[in-house]
Design an enzyme around this catalytic site. Structure first.
Site, short mmCIF file in Angstrom:
data_model
loop_
_atom_site.label_atom_id
_atom_site.label_comp_id
_atom_site.label_asym_id
_atom_site.label_seq_id
_atom_site.Cartn_x
_atom_site.Cartn_y
_atom_site.Cartn_z
N GLU A 17 94.29 100.21 50.95
CA GLU A 17 94.01 101.62 50.68
C GLU A 17 93.68 101.87 49.21
O GLU A 17 92.79 102.68 48.89
CB GLU A 17 95.20 102.49 51.10
CG GLU A 17 95.49 102.51 52.58
CD GLU A 17 96.48 101.44 53.04
OE1 GLU A 17 97.11 101.63 54.08
OE2 GLU A 17 96.60 100.40 52.34
N LEU A 18 94.38 101.17 48.31
CA LEU A 18 94.13 101.40 46.89
C LEU A 18 92.73 100.91 46.50
O LEU A 18 92.04 101.58 45.71
CB LEU A 18 95.20 100.69 46.05
CG LEU A 18 95.07 100.87 44.53
CD1 LEU A 18 95.14 102.35 44.15
CD2 LEU A 18 96.15 100.08 43.80
N LYS A 19 92.32 99.79 47.01
CA LYS A 19 90.97 99.27 46.71
C LYS A 19 89.91 100.30 47.05
O LYS A 19 89.04 100.63 46.22
CB LYS A 19 90.73 97.99 47.51
CG LYS A 19 89.27 97.51 47.50
CD LYS A 19 89.07 96.37 48.49
CE LYS A 19 87.60 95.99 48.58
NZ LYS A 19 87.06 95.44 47.33
N ILE A 442 75.30 82.09 38.84
CA ILE A 442 76.47 81.28 39.20
C ILE A 442 76.57 81.05 40.70
O ILE A 442 77.30 80.18 41.14
CB ILE A 442 77.75 81.94 38.64
CG1 ILE A 442 77.63 82.11 37.13
CG2 ILE A 442 78.99 81.12 38.95
CD1 ILE A 442 77.27 80.83 36.40
N GLY A 443 75.82 81.80 41.51
CA GLY A 443 75.81 81.46 42.93
C GLY A 443 75.64 82.64 43.86
O GLY A 443 74.76 82.65 44.71
N GLU A 495 74.48 83.25 48.84
CA GLU A 495 75.76 83.22 49.54
C GLU A 495 76.00 84.43 50.43
O GLU A 495 77.13 84.89 50.60
CB GLU A 495 76.91 83.03 48.55
CG GLU A 495 76.77 81.79 47.69
CD GLU A 495 77.90 81.60 46.70
OE1 GLU A 495 78.93 82.28 46.83
OE2 GLU A 495 77.76 80.76 45.80
N GLU A 616 94.17 77.53 35.91
CA GLU A 616 95.34 78.29 36.34
C GLU A 616 96.37 77.41 37.06
O GLU A 616 97.53 77.80 37.19
CB GLU A 616 94.95 79.46 37.23
CG GLU A 616 94.63 79.10 38.66
CD GLU A 616 94.15 80.30 39.45
OE1 GLU A 616 94.52 80.40 40.62
OE2 GLU A 616 93.41 81.13 38.90
N GLU A 676 82.88 81.14 31.46
CA GLU A 676 82.97 82.53 30.99
C GLU A 676 83.16 82.57 29.48
O GLU A 676 84.07 81.93 28.95
CB GLU A 676 84.14 83.24 31.67
CG GLU A 676 84.29 84.69 31.29
CD GLU A 676 85.05 84.89 29.98
OE1 GLU A 676 84.69 85.81 29.22
OE2 GLU A 676 86.00 84.14 29.73
N HIS A 705 82.06 91.48 35.66
CA HIS A 705 83.17 92.29 36.14
C HIS A 705 83.14 93.70 35.58
O HIS A 705 84.06 94.49 35.82
CB HIS A 705 84.50 91.61 35.80
CG HIS A 705 84.73 90.35 36.58
ND1 HIS A 705 84.29 89.12 36.15
CD2 HIS A 705 85.31 90.12 37.79
CE1 HIS A 705 84.61 88.20 37.03
NE2 HIS A 705 85.22 88.78 38.04
#
Length: 766
Positions: A17-19, A442-443, A495, A616, A676, A705
């Site tokens: 819902e937040l998205k 990048i794709g 893609e 990561e 990046e 982004h």
């Protein structure tokens, strides 16, 4: 009686819902009041979900990022967002994504919506969550703005929640930031602590009894200055009129155990999933009056807790500690999906092995009930838990002897190219005939409403396989034609057929399962649905060859085959907890290697294997890095290096700090790495002051982004910075990540500027 609490709850909502509320607001399709109402409804629902706990967190809900929330609570805004029209929320979204949103639907982008450079974004410790990096200078000041937290506190109190405010601690906050002028971040501690003290006193005045203050850097290696900073900080805050629960997670305290145990706080939370062996020694260090909170349910993965084994370990500790023992998940549940009850299509066996956020809280309550009232009071639940775990251990779907045999036969030779880069690079240049500063992306290209509708109709049975293939081919052709019109040098198929760069591959590999609603937040409104790696991995058939060869048939320009690498598939999945991660990664490497070789046999001469998540996965302690990097790099090389010299291998990495592992990245021996650098203003390339990267590199010059469209001049300036460190003949020009989250009206002008920037660079370098 043992006390139960939670460190944080997923904020996106069980149905994201937040998205949807955020994206509607950013597009000007809904009002600020509507966005705030969704936020309030989610908070109320999440507190209701945690009603059985003794303490529930307040302040863990965020419209974008908890670190950015802390920056605004501390009155710490980048200079570039000051002086704009609009209020705190406008500035908040400017820092988060480079732009706010129209004040009202239909208002258009007024001055309050002007774009600025978004804050740098990087990974939150070793998770796939991204936070907005605080920006410091020697002149940084702080000024309390507790309005957001106090508003949520008031909501919780009105709902009858036994609330525990959650803050990021001052030392971790400074450690997570960057000094833009090279100054000492710790020098700011003296200015920062009075604001924290004021905040704690404000919370006390509003009736707070406990405050959770998160200091996860306690599980990392700290030098003497940072250890001293902890003593300075908490001796300054010890006069606060609230009890502080200092929380560490994601790892073990090790040499920081004595420090953590003896800080002047009322309680300490530790991650007993990652540091069970350290708990008993810690108890011996802990003063007799302090609460010890143990994270006994895994907040990072989705497997059921072994309740009986956990109780075997916990019961003696409960006897020893009595009411000083608290139990909780190991970390915030931000990193797992909301509710397993929503899943209607998961295989029944696999479903019985899993626990999402709501189920993890139920497990916590079962443990507390058993500790407080005896195992007999929850005997049926404990027996069911034991049976589910036994079924998983015995399942023939989990263990495949032929896969295990293939992994056992892997040797170092399998990961070697035919010749070193200097010998194969001329062969690739002769075959590809690319200009200086070659351009590529990048794709992925925008995932339009038409693409999503076709995918949804196909999954629902409203569109047959032939119709779906035709729809995807049309989108691929559009992407190819747009790239040809733009003048890009190396093309991608876009893609269109891929829902996610990991999920797409997992769906075609044996050993994976998929949820319908297992979404977790990656950053802002960006949610991912990690596949569930439950068994040994096998590739039954080619996964990408047909789409890539179709795209290549549409153009004479080189077409990149696009794959996700084994380390990234591993790190962005919910992984098995019954075998070493290195074994699962090598299984994935063998599957991707088969795909690489099939692409090469099909005539694809450029193959990109994305390893966005390599960094990561690093252990939080540097002493453990070599072991991880050894098997991670080996896995990439096994996947990538079976090809002939003429085939050019690319890899891609984004939104992590790579400077300190550049030697390992070079050891991957990809012919080209795209990486990046746009948000960090080419800061990443500082690594090349001391390290001569041997192969080709594409430092990203378009921050995908952010909705901001970079200018040609901006991109040229960034590339000239790169050329100061990397020879121009080894530089590529590209965005910093895939373009699936952007819209075509943004992508076309941005890539037009990118191609123009490459032409300018070629002219100036003649």
């Amino acid at each position: 009686m043992v006390t139960t609490h939670n460190l944080g709850f997923p904020r996106i909502g069980a149905q994201r819902e937040l998205k949807f509320a955020l994206e509607s607001y950013w597009k000007g399709q809904s009002s600020r009041a509507a966005l705030q109402q969704v936020g309030q409804q989610l908070r109320q629902q999440h507190w209701a979900d945690q009603a059985a706990l003794d303490w529930a967190p307040v302040g863990d809900f965020s419209f974008y990022d908890q670190v950015l929330d802390m920056s605004f609570t501390l009155g710490h805004l980048p200079e570039r967002v000051r002086g704009h029209e609009g209020d705190v929320l406008d500035n908040y979204f400017r820092v988060a994504r480079g732009r706010s949103a129209p004040a009202d639907p239909g208002a258009g982008h007024a001055a309050c919506c002007a774009g600025v450079a978004a804050g740098e974004m990087t990974k939150w410790f070793d998770t796939n969550y991204h936070y907005i990096v605080p920006e410091f200078t020697a002149t940084t000041t702080f000024q309390l703005d507790a309005s957001r937290l106090l508003a949520q506190w008031a909501e919780a109190r009105a709902q009858g929640v036994k609330a525990k405010p959650v803050l990021i601690g001052p030392v971790t906050y400074l450690a997570l930031g960057k000094a833009k002028d090279g100054s000492d971040r710790l020098a700011l501690l003296e200015r920062l602590l009075p604001v924290y003290a004021q905040l704690l006193d404000t919370l006390a005045a509003q009736g707070a009894e406990w405050v959770q203050i998160d200091e996860p850097i306690l599980v990392t290696e700290l030098d003497a200055d940072w250890q001293h900073a902890f003593n300075t900080a908490y001796h300054h805050l010890k006069s606060a009129k609230v009890k502080l629960l200092l929380a560490s997670y994601f790892g073990s305290l090790q040499e920081n155990a004595y420090l953590a145990a003896n800080l002047p706080v009322a309680g300490l939370h530790v991650d007993a999933i990652n540091d069970r062996d350290g708990v008993r020694p810690l108890i011996n260090l802990l003063p007799a009056h302090k609460v010890l909170s143990l994270g006994v349910v895994n907040g990072r993965n989705i497997w059921k807790t072994d309740l009986n084994a956990t109780l075997d370990w916990l019961e003696p500790l409960a006897e020893q500690l009595g009411p000083r023992l608290w139990i909780a998940p190991s970390c915030s549940l931000l990193h797992v999906p909301v509710d397993l009850a929503s899943e209607q299509k998961l295989d029944a066996d696999i479903l019985s092995w899993l626990a999402f956020a709501r189920q993890k809280l139920a497990e916590l309550q079962l443990l507390a009930q058993a500790l407080n009232h005896g195992r007999a009071s929850v005997r049926e639940a404990l027996d069911a838990n034991r049976a589910a775990l036994a079924a998983r251990r015995a399942s023939t779907r989990v263990h495949r002897p032929e896969v295990q045999l293939a992994v056992s036969k892997i040797t170092r030779d399998l990961g070697q190219r035919e010749t070193p880069y200097p010998q194969r690079a001329p062969k690739q240049a002769a075959l590809l005939r690319l200009p200086k500063f070659p351009t590529t992306t990048i794709g992925s290209f925008p995932q339009t409403a038409e693409i999503r509708r076709a995918r949804s109709d196909f999954k629902a049975g409203r569109l047959d396989a032939a119709g779906y293939q035709a729809a995807m081919r049309a989108e691929i052709e559009r992407a190819v034609r747009e790239q040809e019109a733009l003048g890009l040098d190396v093309l991608v198929h876009g893609e269109a057929e891929r829902n996610d760069m990991v999920e797409y591959f997992g769906e075609q590999l044996d050993g994976y399962a998929f949820s319908q609603f297992g979404w977790v937040q990656s950053y802002g409104s960006r949610c991912v649905k990690p596949p569930i790696l439950f068994g040994d991995i096998r590739r039954p058939q080619p996964m990408t060859v047909a789409w890539t060869t179709y795209a290549q048939s549409l153009t004479d320009k080189p077409m990149k085959g696009m794959l996700t690498g084994p380390v990234t598939i591993l790190n962005w999945s919910f992984v098995r907890d019954d075998q070493p991660r290195s074994v699962s990664c090598l299984q994935l490497a063998l599957a991707i290697r088969q795909e690489v070789l099939d692409l090469e046999r099909a005539g694809v001469r450029v193959i990109q294997i994305d390893e966005a998540a390599l960094r990561e996965g690093l252990p939080l302690r540097r002493a453990q890095w070599p072991v991880y990097l050894d098997w991670a790099v080996e896995s990439f090389r096994v996947a990538a290096n079976g090809v002939r010299d003429e085939t050019q291998i690319h890899t891609h990495m984004c939104y992590s700090e790579f400077n300190d592992i550049m030697a390992a990245i070079a050891d991957m021996d990809a012919d080209v790495i795209t990486i990046e650098t746009s948000r960090s203003d080419m800061e990443l390339l500082d690594a090349f002051d001391d390290f001569r990267y041997p192969n080709e590199i594409g430092p990203g010059v378009y921050d995908i982004h952010s909705p901001n469209i970079p200018t040609e001049q901006h991109m040229v300036a960034l590339m000239k910075k790169a050329a100061e460190r990397v020879p121009a003949e080894r530089l590529w020009v590209n965005p910093d990540c895939g373009l699936k989250t952007r819209q075509w009206p943004e992508v076309i002008p941005a890539l037009t500027h990118l191609v123009a920037a490459a032409k300018t660079l070629r002219a100036e370098c003649v």
